[in-house]
Design a protein around this motif. Sequence first.
Motif, PDB file in Angstrom:
ATOM      1  N   GLY A   5       6.841  39.313  41.822  1.00  0.00           N
ATOM      2  CA  GLY A   5       7.420  38.114  42.406  1.00  0.00           C
ATOM      3  C   GLY A   5       6.940  36.856  41.728  1.00  0.00           C
ATOM      4  O   GLY A   5       5.986  36.860  40.947  1.00  0.00           O
ATOM      5  N   ARG A   6       7.646  35.773  42.048  1.00  0.00           N
ATOM      6  CA  ARG A   6       7.317  34.453  41.516  1.00  0.00           C
ATOM      7  C   ARG A   6       7.602  33.463  42.637  1.00  0.00           C
ATOM      8  O   ARG A   6       8.615  33.565  43.328  1.00  0.00           O
ATOM      9  CB  ARG A   6       8.186  34.187  40.291  1.00  0.00           C
ATOM     10  CG  ARG A   6       8.127  32.809  39.737  1.00  0.00           C
ATOM     11  CD  ARG A   6       8.983  32.686  38.458  1.00  0.00           C
ATOM     12  NE  ARG A   6      10.357  33.102  38.597  1.00  0.00           N
ATOM     13  CZ  ARG A   6      11.354  32.328  39.034  1.00  0.00           C
ATOM     14  NH1 ARG A   6      11.115  31.109  39.433  1.00  0.00           N
ATOM     15  NH2 ARG A   6      12.587  32.783  39.094  1.00  0.00           N
ATOM     16  N   GLN A   7       6.718  32.490  42.822  1.00  0.00           N
ATOM     17  CA  GLN A   7       6.895  31.501  43.871  1.00  0.00           C
ATOM     18  C   GLN A   7       6.566  30.120  43.329  1.00  0.00           C
ATOM     19  O   GLN A   7       5.573  29.934  42.637  1.00  0.00           O
ATOM     20  CB  GLN A   7       5.992  31.809  45.059  1.00  0.00           C
ATOM     21  CG  GLN A   7       6.090  30.786  46.171  1.00  0.00           C
ATOM     22  CD  GLN A   7       5.306  31.195  47.409  1.00  0.00           C
ATOM     23  OE1 GLN A   7       5.087  32.372  47.651  1.00  0.00           O
ATOM     24  NE2 GLN A   7       4.895  30.218  48.180  1.00  0.00           N
ATOM     25  N   VAL A   8       7.425  29.154  43.656  1.00  0.00           N
ATOM     26  CA  VAL A   8       7.205  27.765  43.282  1.00  0.00           C
ATOM     27  C   VAL A   8       7.341  26.945  44.552  1.00  0.00           C
ATOM     28  O   VAL A   8       8.291  27.127  45.319  1.00  0.00           O
ATOM     29  CB  VAL A   8       8.244  27.293  42.235  1.00  0.00           C
ATOM     30  CG1 VAL A   8       8.072  25.820  41.927  1.00  0.00           C
ATOM     31  CG2 VAL A   8       8.173  28.132  40.981  1.00  0.00           C
ATOM     32  N   GLU A   9       6.384  26.059  44.772  1.00  0.00           N
ATOM     33  CA  GLU A   9       6.429  25.206  45.962  1.00  0.00           C
ATOM     34  C   GLU A   9       5.971  23.809  45.577  1.00  0.00           C
ATOM     35  O   GLU A   9       5.030  23.637  44.809  1.00  0.00           O
ATOM     36  CB  GLU A   9       5.528  25.770  47.051  1.00  0.00           C
ATOM     37  CG  GLU A   9       5.578  24.984  48.340  1.00  0.00           C
ATOM     38  CD  GLU A   9       4.829  25.654  49.477  1.00  0.00           C
ATOM     39  OE1 GLU A   9       4.644  24.993  50.511  1.00  0.00           O
ATOM     40  OE2 GLU A   9       4.431  26.825  49.343  1.00  0.00           O
ATOM     41  N   VAL A  10       6.648  22.808  46.104  1.00  0.00           N
ATOM     42  CA  VAL A  10       6.271  21.419  45.892  1.00  0.00           C
ATOM     43  C   VAL A  10       6.383  20.718  47.233  1.00  0.00           C
ATOM     44  O   VAL A  10       7.283  21.017  48.026  1.00  0.00           O
ATOM     45  CB  VAL A  10       7.151  20.747  44.804  1.00  0.00           C
ATOM     46  CG1 VAL A  10       8.611  20.685  45.223  1.00  0.00           C
ATOM     47  CG2 VAL A  10       6.635  19.370  44.460  1.00  0.00           C
ATOM     48  N   GLY A  11       5.434  19.833  47.495  1.00  0.00           N
ATOM     49  CA  GLY A  11       5.480  19.174  48.786  1.00  0.00           C
ATOM     50  C   GLY A  11       4.622  17.929  48.828  1.00  0.00           C
ATOM     51  O   GLY A  11       3.960  17.564  47.861  1.00  0.00           O
ATOM     52  N   ALA A  12       4.658  17.300  49.993  1.00  0.00           N
ATOM     53  CA  ALA A  12       3.860  16.104  50.231  1.00  0.00           C
ATOM     54  C   ALA A  12       3.324  16.168  51.644  1.00  0.00           C
ATOM     55  O   ALA A  12       3.969  16.719  52.545  1.00  0.00           O
ATOM     56  CB  ALA A  12       4.712  14.856  50.041  1.00  0.00           C
TER      57      ALA A  12
END
Length: 177
Positions: A5-12
């Motif tokens: 698997g591969r996971q990308v997350e961006v947040g604030a």
Amino acid sequence: DLTSGRQVEVGAKQSFGNGKGEWTVAGYQIVKKKLLAPDPINPALSQQIGQQSSAGVEVSGALSAGDVRIDVNGTVLRARFDDFAENLGGVLTSRVGNRPPNVPSRAANLWVTWDTTPAWQLRAGLRYVGARFWNNANTREAASYSVIDAAARRRITEKVALDLRLFNLFDQLYATT
């Protein structure tokens, strides 16, 4: 084969009001390959999914006012099979674009916590789970539902507490799978 698997997350995330409030927003994408799914004709066997992905947005917020804290969160999700030909008695049937079973496209929670005294805390929560499909073909749908939970905590010492948690307070029966 093993699942990869591969996971990308961006947040604030930000706090405000001298730490009395906070909010978070995050976007994510998860891609998994070679997952196992039950064979619909013989659930004791598994079939391998080529690829399944999900992308979504999560939002949360919290606000404290005196002895009361309110937490709320929610998500909007798009999950789907990207590469999956389900074997139905020797016939391969494409499930590309379908949502995996038991995965809602929306979910949310609301929790209220009240510190009634330094030793006692009461909590109440509302959980919402959106409609889900029961099968890979997306032909059978389980309705959305909401559940109310409650809890009480008694602090025994600074490091020890006893919790009583009541899930599904009104004892409603919901189809989950």
